[in-house]
Write a protein that holds these residues in place. Structure first.
Motif, PDB file in Angstrom:
ATOM      1  N   ASN A  63      35.347  42.370  29.921  1.00  0.00           N
ATOM      2  CA  ASN A  63      35.962  41.508  30.941  1.00  0.00           C
ATOM      3  C   ASN A  63      36.912  40.451  30.378  1.00  0.00           C
ATOM      4  O   ASN A  63      37.562  39.746  31.152  1.00  0.00           O
ATOM      5  N   TRP A  66      40.661  41.190  31.301  1.00  0.00           N
ATOM      6  CA  TRP A  66      40.851  41.024  32.737  1.00  0.00           C
ATOM      7  C   TRP A  66      40.856  39.555  33.105  1.00  0.00           C
ATOM      8  O   TRP A  66      41.633  39.105  33.943  1.00  0.00           O
ATOM      9  N   ARG A  67      39.995  38.784  32.473  1.00  0.00           N
ATOM     10  CA  ARG A  67      39.880  37.364  32.806  1.00  0.00           C
ATOM     11  C   ARG A  67      41.176  36.625  32.453  1.00  0.00           C
ATOM     12  O   ARG A  67      41.634  35.777  33.217  1.00  0.00           O
ATOM     13  N   LEU A  70      43.766  37.308  35.037  1.00  0.00           N
ATOM     14  CA  LEU A  70      43.604  36.474  36.221  1.00  0.00           C
ATOM     15  C   LEU A  70      44.277  35.120  36.027  1.00  0.00           C
ATOM     16  O   LEU A  70      44.912  34.584  36.941  1.00  0.00           O
ATOM     17  N   GLU A  94      40.006  30.132  38.212  1.00  0.00           N
ATOM     18  CA  GLU A  94      39.953  31.566  38.494  1.00  0.00           C
ATOM     19  C   GLU A  94      39.151  32.278  37.400  1.00  0.00           C
ATOM     20  O   GLU A  94      38.320  33.159  37.687  1.00  0.00           O
ATOM     21  N   MET A  95      39.384  31.898  36.157  1.00  0.00           N
ATOM     22  CA  MET A  95      38.705  32.523  35.029  1.00  0.00           C
ATOM     23  C   MET A  95      37.216  32.143  35.011  1.00  0.00           C
ATOM     24  O   MET A  95      36.360  32.981  34.747  1.00  0.00           O
ATOM     25  N   THR A  97      35.372  31.284  37.609  1.00  0.00           N
ATOM     26  CA  THR A  97      34.722  31.961  38.733  1.00  0.00           C
ATOM     27  C   THR A  97      34.445  33.421  38.399  1.00  0.00           C
ATOM     28  O   THR A  97      33.378  33.956  38.729  1.00  0.00           O
ATOM     29  N   ASP A  98      35.393  34.072  37.722  1.00  0.00           N
ATOM     30  CA  ASP A  98      35.180  35.469  37.345  1.00  0.00           C
ATOM     31  C   ASP A  98      34.004  35.588  36.384  1.00  0.00           C
ATOM     32  O   ASP A  98      33.182  36.508  36.508  1.00  0.00           O
ATOM     33  N   GLN A 101      30.822  35.292  38.270  1.00  0.00           N
ATOM     34  CA  GLN A 101      30.521  36.466  39.096  1.00  0.00           C
ATOM     35  C   GLN A 101      30.141  37.694  38.283  1.00  0.00           C
ATOM     36  O   GLN A 101      29.505  38.611  38.802  1.00  0.00           O
ATOM     37  N   THR A 102      30.531  37.734  36.999  1.00  0.00           N
ATOM     38  CA  THR A 102      30.316  38.939  36.198  1.00  0.00           C
ATOM     39  C   THR A 102      29.404  38.682  34.996  1.00  0.00           C
ATOM     40  O   THR A 102      28.240  39.058  35.003  1.00  0.00           O
TER      41      THR A 102
END
Length: 204
Positions: A63, A66-67, A70, A94-95, A97-98, A101-102
């Motif tokens: 991840n 991807w982070r 974002l 945003e990073m 929060t990701d 969530q993951t």
């Protein structure tokens, strides 16, 4: 199979591999767990494992790319009147929060924090990803504010924010905090790095 269904299946397989790896690393230890065992636990072939992750260390670093993407996207969506601090805050949140969530719910971040001190390959992989991601974010910030922000200033700001967030997350994870507390620690570190929060207030 449509492209959307194919991508969803790919993401399910990737998540299954992550969850299997975390469970095995916890039960057997990182060094004693093999790629074949992770693949078997996820009910896929070893070949499928390598389609998703080059090494078992890479499972723990899932991840990251991807982070950073974002963050770059958030910077690219700069709104009229937003300051550098505004844009960096939005990108960093945003990073964060990701991650919340993951990596935080499935134990990936906590396991990574415990292993980082003892697995040289993991240390090297994490450092490489952080440096690569930082460079991408620096370029994005500089491009977005090229008329007012020298690249050295962009580098200092991005480096300060990322360094603060990562350090706070590591300490919070190593002391056993839960996902919400780790998220709060990262958000607090972000505001400290941006100079919008007073040092020493609201200590956890």
């Amino acid at each position: 199979m449509t492209e959307g269904r194919r991508e969803r299946k790919k993401q399910r397989t990737r998540q299954a591999l992550i969850e299997a790896a975390v469970e095995l690393f916890e039960a057997k230890g990182f060094q004693d767990t093999t790629v074949a065992e992770i693949a078997e636990a996820a009910d896929v072939s070893t070949r499928t494992f390598f389609l998703h992750f080059p090494t078992k260390e890479d499972v723990l670093l899932a991840n990251a790319e991807w982070r950073f993407d974002l963050g770059v996207q958030a910077i690219a969506e700069r709104k009229a009147g937003e300051s550098v601090a505004d844009v960096l805050r939005r990108a960093a949140q945003e990073m964060i929060t990701d991650a919340w969530q993951t990596d935080l719910p499935d134990g990936l971040a906590a396991l990574r924090a415990r292993l980082i001190a003892t697995v040289p390959a993991l240390q090297a992989g994490l450092a490489q990803r952080l440096l690569t991601g930082q460079a991408v974010l620096i370029d994005a910030v500089h491009q977005s504010f090229s008329d007012q922000l020298p690249v050295i200033d962009a580098a200092a700001l991005v480096g300060g924010v990322l360094g603060a967030i990562n350090a706070a997350a590591l300490v919070s994870l190593q002391r056993g905090d839960g996902p919400d507390d780790v998220r709060a620690a990262m958000s607090r570190a972000l505001e400290l790095a941006l100079g919008t929060r007073e040092i020493g207030t609201g200590l956890g």
